[in-house]
Design a protein around this motif. Sequence first.
Motif, PDB file in Angstrom:
ATOM      1  N   TYR A  35     -36.275   2.004  15.664  1.00 58.14           N
ATOM      2  CA  TYR A  35     -36.350   2.213  16.897  1.00 58.14           C
ATOM      3  C   TYR A  35     -36.628   3.896  17.183  1.00 58.14           C
ATOM      4  CZ  TYR A  35     -34.334   2.689  21.793  1.00 58.14           C
ATOM      5  OH  TYR A  35     -34.359   3.000  23.079  1.00 58.14           O
ATOM      6  N   GLU A  36     -37.522   3.924  17.635  1.00 62.25           N
ATOM      7  CA  GLU A  36     -38.289   5.374  17.820  1.00 62.25           C
ATOM      8  C   GLU A  36     -38.164   5.805  19.459  1.00 62.25           C
ATOM      9  OE1 GLU A  36     -41.681   5.465  15.553  1.00 62.25           O
ATOM     10  OE2 GLU A  36     -40.580   5.818  13.711  1.00 62.25           O
ATOM     11  N   VAL A  37     -37.980   7.112  19.816  1.00 57.84           N
ATOM     12  CA  VAL A  37     -38.058   7.323  21.307  1.00 57.84           C
ATOM     13  C   VAL A  37     -37.862   8.801  21.376  1.00 57.84           C
ATOM     14  CG1 VAL A  37     -35.399   7.214  21.399  1.00 57.84           C
ATOM     15  CG2 VAL A  37     -37.069   6.773  23.474  1.00 57.84           C
ATOM     16  N   HIS A  38     -38.649   9.338  22.485  1.00 50.12           N
ATOM     17  CA  HIS A  38     -38.358  10.735  22.969  1.00 50.12           C
ATOM     18  C   HIS A  38     -37.199  10.901  23.739  1.00 50.12           C
ATOM     19  CE1 HIS A  38     -42.167  11.269  21.051  1.00 50.12           C
ATOM     20  NE2 HIS A  38     -41.834  12.434  20.897  1.00 50.12           N
ATOM     21  N   VAL A  39     -36.445  11.814  23.566  1.00 50.53           N
ATOM     22  CA  VAL A  39     -35.194  12.075  24.552  1.00 50.53           C
ATOM     23  C   VAL A  39     -35.316  13.149  25.172  1.00 50.53           C
ATOM     24  CG1 VAL A  39     -33.859  10.592  23.075  1.00 50.53           C
ATOM     25  CG2 VAL A  39     -33.914  13.015  22.538  1.00 50.53           C
TER      26      VAL A  39
ATOM     27  N   GLY B 197     -26.822   4.374  22.406  1.00 50.14           N
ATOM     28  CA  GLY B 197     -26.250   3.072  22.628  1.00 50.14           C
ATOM     29  C   GLY B 197     -27.114   2.279  22.730  1.00 50.14           C
ATOM     30  N   ARG B 198     -28.420   2.385  23.549  1.00 50.42           N
ATOM     31  CA  ARG B 198     -29.495   1.588  23.461  1.00 50.42           C
ATOM     32  C   ARG B 198     -30.222   1.140  22.227  1.00 50.42           C
ATOM     33  NH1 ARG B 198     -32.390   4.199  27.475  1.00 50.42           N
ATOM     34  NH2 ARG B 198     -30.668   3.459  28.912  1.00 50.42           N
ATOM     35  N   ALA B 199     -30.364   2.128  21.700  1.00 52.87           N
ATOM     36  CA  ALA B 199     -30.964   2.236  20.309  1.00 52.87           C
ATOM     37  C   ALA B 199     -30.123   1.265  19.192  1.00 52.87           C
ATOM     38  CB  ALA B 199     -31.254   3.489  19.567  1.00 52.87           C
ATOM     39  N   VAL B 200     -28.898   1.392  19.223  1.00 52.73           N
ATOM     40  CA  VAL B 200     -28.007   0.623  18.483  1.00 52.73           C
ATOM     41  C   VAL B 200     -28.105  -0.868  18.878  1.00 52.73           C
ATOM     42  CG1 VAL B 200     -25.595   0.316  17.729  1.00 52.73           C
ATOM     43  CG2 VAL B 200     -26.670   2.638  17.719  1.00 52.73           C
ATOM     44  N   GLY B 201     -27.985  -0.984  20.048  1.00 55.34           N
ATOM     45  CA  GLY B 201     -27.917  -2.267  20.953  1.00 55.34           C
ATOM     46  C   GLY B 201     -29.265  -3.022  20.358  1.00 55.34           C
ATOM     47  N   CYS B 202     -30.333  -2.196  20.480  1.00 57.91           N
ATOM     48  CA  CYS B 202     -31.792  -3.067  20.433  1.00 57.91           C
ATOM     49  C   CYS B 202     -31.929  -3.461  18.887  1.00 57.91           C
ATOM     50  CB  CYS B 202     -32.912  -1.969  20.826  1.00 57.91           C
ATOM     51  SG  CYS B 202     -33.132  -1.935  22.438  1.00 57.91           S
ATOM     52  N   LEU B 203     -31.801  -2.608  18.137  1.00 56.91           N
ATOM     53  CA  LEU B 203     -31.602  -2.741  16.726  1.00 56.91           C
ATOM     54  C   LEU B 203     -30.763  -3.774  16.357  1.00 56.91           C
ATOM     55  CD1 LEU B 203     -31.585   0.774  14.844  1.00 56.91           C
ATOM     56  CD2 LEU B 203     -33.601  -0.953  15.200  1.00 56.91           C
ATOM     57  N   TYR B 204     -29.511  -3.832  16.836  1.00 57.89           N
ATOM     58  CA  TYR B 204     -28.620  -5.206  16.423  1.00 57.89           C
ATOM     59  C   TYR B 204     -29.584  -6.371  16.932  1.00 57.89           C
ATOM     60  CZ  TYR B 204     -24.536  -8.118  16.589  1.00 57.89           C
ATOM     61  OH  TYR B 204     -23.728  -9.096  16.453  1.00 57.89           O
ATOM     62  N   GLN B 205     -29.929  -6.482  17.881  1.00 58.48           N
ATOM     63  CA  GLN B 205     -30.779  -7.702  18.553  1.00 58.48           C
ATOM     64  C   GLN B 205     -31.890  -7.948  17.751  1.00 58.48           C
ATOM     65  OE1 GLN B 205     -29.502  -9.915  20.770  1.00 58.48           O
ATOM     66  NE2 GLN B 205     -27.798  -8.768  20.930  1.00 58.48           N
ATOM     67  N   SER B 206     -32.471  -6.961  17.266  1.00 54.21           N
ATOM     68  CA  SER B 206     -33.965  -7.090  16.560  1.00 54.21           C
ATOM     69  C   SER B 206     -33.327  -7.823  15.044  1.00 54.21           C
ATOM     70  CB  SER B 206     -34.346  -5.740  16.264  1.00 54.21           C
ATOM     71  OG  SER B 206     -34.993  -5.342  17.339  1.00 54.21           O
ATOM     72  N   ALA B 207     -32.289  -7.347  14.573  1.00 53.02           N
ATOM     73  CA  ALA B 207     -31.872  -7.961  13.313  1.00 53.02           C
ATOM     74  C   ALA B 207     -31.270  -9.495  13.392  1.00 53.02           C
ATOM     75  CB  ALA B 207     -30.503  -7.174  12.750  1.00 53.02           C
ATOM     76  N   ILE B 208     -30.826  -9.949  14.680  1.00 53.77           N
ATOM     77  CA  ILE B 208     -30.426 -11.172  14.881  1.00 53.77           C
ATOM     78  C   ILE B 208     -31.855 -12.197  15.115  1.00 53.77           C
ATOM     79  CG2 ILE B 208     -29.383 -12.646  16.745  1.00 53.77           C
ATOM     80  CD1 ILE B 208     -27.297 -10.380  17.073  1.00 53.77           C
ATOM     81  N   CYS B 209     -32.781 -11.413  15.896  1.00 53.93           N
ATOM     82  CA  CYS B 209     -33.938 -12.146  16.054  1.00 53.93           C
ATOM     83  C   CYS B 209     -34.614 -12.322  14.847  1.00 53.93           C
ATOM     84  CB  CYS B 209     -34.995 -11.251  17.076  1.00 53.93           C
ATOM     85  SG  CYS B 209     -36.360 -11.828  17.182  1.00 53.93           S
ATOM     86  N   PHE B 210     -34.600 -11.434  13.943  1.00 54.55           N
ATOM     87  CA  PHE B 210     -35.174 -11.560  12.780  1.00 54.55           C
ATOM     88  C   PHE B 210     -34.711 -12.785  11.779  1.00 54.55           C
ATOM     89  CE2 PHE B 210     -35.827 -11.067   8.017  1.00 54.55           C
ATOM     90  CZ  PHE B 210     -37.413 -10.985   7.982  1.00 54.55           C
ATOM     91  N   ASP B 211     -33.295 -12.883  11.605  1.00 56.02           N
ATOM     92  CA  ASP B 211     -32.714 -13.823  11.203  1.00 56.02           C
ATOM     93  C   ASP B 211     -32.896 -15.059  11.572  1.00 56.02           C
ATOM     94  OD1 ASP B 211     -30.666 -14.432   9.255  1.00 56.02           O
ATOM     95  OD2 ASP B 211     -29.306 -15.014  11.015  1.00 56.02           O
ATOM     96  N   GLN B 212     -33.077 -15.298  12.793  1.00 59.15           N
ATOM     97  CA  GLN B 212     -33.289 -16.573  13.693  1.00 59.15           C
ATOM     98  C   GLN B 212     -34.816 -17.092  13.291  1.00 59.15           C
ATOM     99  OE1 GLN B 212     -32.417 -15.695  17.696  1.00 59.15           O
ATOM    100  NE2 GLN B 212     -30.237 -16.249  17.696  1.00 59.15           N
ATOM    101  N   GLU B 213     -35.525 -16.021  13.424  1.00 56.14           N
ATOM    102  CA  GLU B 213     -37.046 -16.300  13.097  1.00 56.14           C
ATOM    103  C   GLU B 213     -37.441 -17.043  11.611  1.00 56.14           C
ATOM    104  OE1 GLU B 213     -39.376 -16.701  15.097  1.00 56.14           O
ATOM    105  OE2 GLU B 213     -38.478 -16.080  16.832  1.00 56.14           O
TER     106      GLU B 213
END
Length: 126
Positions: free
Chosen positions: A91-95, A106-122
């Motif tokens: 997750y990369e962003v300009h702030v 908070g958004r970065a942590v949440g998005c990464l967590y969801q990405s890991a779940i997505c990968f696990d499911q896929e």
Amino acid sequence: MKTKERIVDALKRLGLQPDDDGDQVMFRYQMSNYVCFVDEDDECYMAFYIPCIYEITEENEVVVLKAINECNLHMKTAKMVSSNGYVWAAYEVHVPEEGSLEDFVGRAVGCLYQSAICFDQEIKNI
């Protein structure tokens, strides 16, 4: 205040326990290790990762790349990448230069967590 200091403050306000080793900020969330890198030459840039989510071997490379592609098609801002034989969530962003980074972090942590779940499911569905 430098971006790294602002990120550490935001992580603490979010109830996480960051460890700043000088080059990177590390912390744990939902049983995973996270790492944050800041470019000292670009104070508006931050990058968060969950490293080494899944090992890539010759036997599973095609399946892993399909899972990465599927996740990247569905996720916004966070992306799955391969690096040194492992899958990472990125997750990369300009702030903004000033103010609190709590929402961004908070958004970065949440998005990464969801990405890991997505990968696990896929990876299980392929």
